[in-house]
Design a protein around this motif. Structure first.
Motif, PDB file in Angstrom:
ATOM      1  N   LEU A 141      -1.426  -0.386 -16.630  1.00  0.00           N
ATOM      2  CA  LEU A 141      -1.181  -0.470 -15.192  1.00  0.00           C
ATOM      3  C   LEU A 141      -2.332  -1.163 -14.476  1.00  0.00           C
ATOM      4  N   LEU A 271      -0.256   7.184 -12.670  1.00  0.00           N
ATOM      5  CA  LEU A 271       0.258   6.664 -11.404  1.00  0.00           C
ATOM      6  C   LEU A 271      -0.434   7.212 -10.167  1.00  0.00           C
ATOM      7  N   GLN A 274      -5.445   6.836  -8.635  1.00  0.00           N
ATOM      8  CA  GLN A 274      -5.789   5.422  -8.565  1.00  0.00           C
ATOM      9  C   GLN A 274      -6.514   5.124  -7.256  1.00  0.00           C
ATOM     10  N   TYR A 279      -2.130   1.911  -4.808  1.00  0.00           N
ATOM     11  CA  TYR A 279      -1.111   2.488  -3.933  1.00  0.00           C
ATOM     12  C   TYR A 279      -0.518   1.423  -2.995  1.00  0.00           C
ATOM     13  N   TYR A 282       2.168  -0.319  -4.909  1.00  0.00           N
ATOM     14  CA  TYR A 282       3.453   0.390  -4.902  1.00  0.00           C
ATOM     15  C   TYR A 282       4.233   0.074  -3.629  1.00  0.00           C
ATOM     16  N   VAL A 286       8.008  -2.119  -3.337  1.00  0.00           N
ATOM     17  CA  VAL A 286       9.206  -1.515  -2.749  1.00  0.00           C
ATOM     18  C   VAL A 286       9.567  -2.203  -1.434  1.00  0.00           C
ATOM     19  N   TRP A 372      11.522  -6.771  -8.492  1.00  0.00           N
ATOM     20  CA  TRP A 372      11.568  -5.771  -9.557  1.00  0.00           C
ATOM     21  C   TRP A 372      11.387  -6.406 -10.922  1.00  0.00           C
ATOM     22  N   VAL A 375       7.786  -7.411 -11.481  1.00  0.00           N
ATOM     23  CA  VAL A 375       6.927  -6.261 -11.764  1.00  0.00           C
ATOM     24  C   VAL A 375       7.055  -5.840 -13.219  1.00  0.00           C
TER      25      VAL A 375
END
Length: 435
Positions: A141, A271, A274, A279, A282, A286, A372, A375
């Protein structure tokens, strides 16, 4: 008065012939890939694994809500089960091909996970060390962060019709601006603000030459990358090296642990423990997925990238939108460049982006210009890179050089079209002149 003639009835297929109109074109490429994965598992791993060997996986950490003990698995039996899964997926994909139906996305995930898990099982077979799954996923990640930001930048720009080859320069200049401002101001958060400004400056230069002067966008992107590498290299060897304490000291972003969520085994430490940069990633992914396909901004952005003339006729200012979206894309890539410095707690180094911008571009193509998908591709690249680091740490017999090559091999396959048929926005790279 003549009577209107009746239109002829559409031709019906003869007995035994299927109508093909409206059905998607489905090739055998997926079935072949699944079969190759199964053959590699069989001949490279199953046949070379001792019957009594075991592989131990570590899924827990000290701070989990409840402790998961290390799990030793019989290596050969595990490999056989995973091989059966891949063979079953191969047969299922062949049946779908015969029916002219596409393979569902979840099957790709299952086959990929089975192939990776079989490789890890083979590598750890008969060794006293354990396979640290949490460290493997957390590192994957972390290494994916600049790739995700760079891929999102590419999606915004190229959906608007501007080819963004300059992602590499935007990442590097964002890392440079973040390190210098954070060091001079004594605050990593100010460096986090400066990084997207640096990337936006490179994006503005790309938009200026591409839109105002209609210069070839690929050439402009390559030139900007070369310019940023030279400029940051010069400043690093002069200003930053002369006074490291002022201009290039380490200013790491603190980790923010989310209570309860960070205590969930496996996914919690990966997740939810971090830095704020992760964050923000993320939220960006989205938000961009929603905005691109569920908002007026996204509809207009896609319109100027697909059919700028039609967009112009309904009142959309094509070139203005392309300029602002390219600057926005540069800012997003610059924010990703902050990972190399304040995000990782490192000082700025010469050419520290190390080609990550080009891999981000390949991730965007592999994801078919969809947030998506991009990613998922970026996570694949990050995982393959971290896999080499972890296996070299535990002392596996696989040469680390081969594993380090894996992200670049995937990049070549992606841009060469082995990921399947991909179609970029129709007006990508084509300057628009209002008639």
């Amino acid at each position: 008065m003549s009577t209107p003639t009746q239109a002829p009835a559409p031709a019906t297929p003869s007995d035994g012939e299927e109508p093909t109109r409206g059905r998607p074109k489905v090739g055998l490429k997926t079935t072949v890939v699944y079969a190759l994965a199964a053959l590699v598992t069989l001949f490279a791993w199953v046949l070379d694994t001792p019957a009594d060997a075991r592989t131990t996986f570590q899924f827990g950490t000290g701070g989990d809500l409840f402790r998961i003990p290390n799990i030793p698995l019989p290596a050969l039996a595990t490999l056989v089960v995973l091989l059966v899964v891949m063979l079953g997926a191969t047969v299922f994909s062949w049946v779908r091909w015969r029916a002219r139906r596409p393979v569902p996305v979840w099957l790709h995930v299952v086959v990929g996970a089975a192939f990776v898990f079989s490789f890890l099982t083979f590598v750890g077979a008969g060794r006293s060390t354990v396979i640290p799954m949490v460290s493997l996923l957390a590192g994957a990640l972390a290494l994916s962060v600049p790739l995700v930001f760079g891929a999102m930048s590419g999606v915004i720009c190229e959906r608007s019709g501007i080819i963004n080859i300059a992602i590499e320069g935007q990442l590097l200049f964002g890392a440079f601006a973040g390190a210098v401002v954070a060091s001079a101001a004594g605050s990593p958060y100010l460096g986090l603000v400066a990084a997207p400004v640096g990337g936006a400056m490179v994006g503005a230069a790309l938009a200026w030459f591409s839109v105002s002067f209609r210069v070839n966008q690929i050439i402009v992107g390559v030139v900007l990358n070369t310019l940023i590498i030279g400029l940051t290299g010069f400043l690093f060897s002069t200003v930053l090296s002369d006074n490291k304490a002022l201009w290039n000291s380490r200013m790491p972003l603190p980790e923010i642990r989310i209570p309860l969520l960070a205590d969930i085994p496996v996914i919690g430490p990966v997740l939810f423990n971090q830095t704020i940069l992760v964050y923000l990633m993320y939220v960006l992914v989205v938000g961009l997925q929603f905005m691109l396909f569920r908002s007026r901004w996204g509809l207009r952005t896609r319109a100027v990238g697909e059919h700028p003339k039609a967009a112009d006729t309904v009142g959309i200012k094509v070139n203005v939108r392309r300029v602002w979206n390219t600057i926005l894309g540069g800012a997003i890539a610059g924010l990703g460049g902050a990972f190399f410095t304040v995000g990782s707690g490192l000082a700025f180094g010469r050419e520290m982006s190390a080609g990550q911008g080009y891999i981000a571009l390949a991730a965007m193509i592999l994801g078919k210009w969809n947030p998506w998908g991009a990613v998922m591709a970026a996570l694949l690249f990050g995982f393959s890179k971290n896999l080499g680091n972890v296996l070299s740490t535990i002392g596996s017999g696989v040469p680390s050089e081969l594993l380090l090559m894996l992200p670049y091999v995937i990049t070549i396959l992606a841009v060469a079209g082995f990921v399947g048929r991909v179609r970029p926005p129709a007006a990508e790279g084509v300057p628009y002149t209002k008639s």
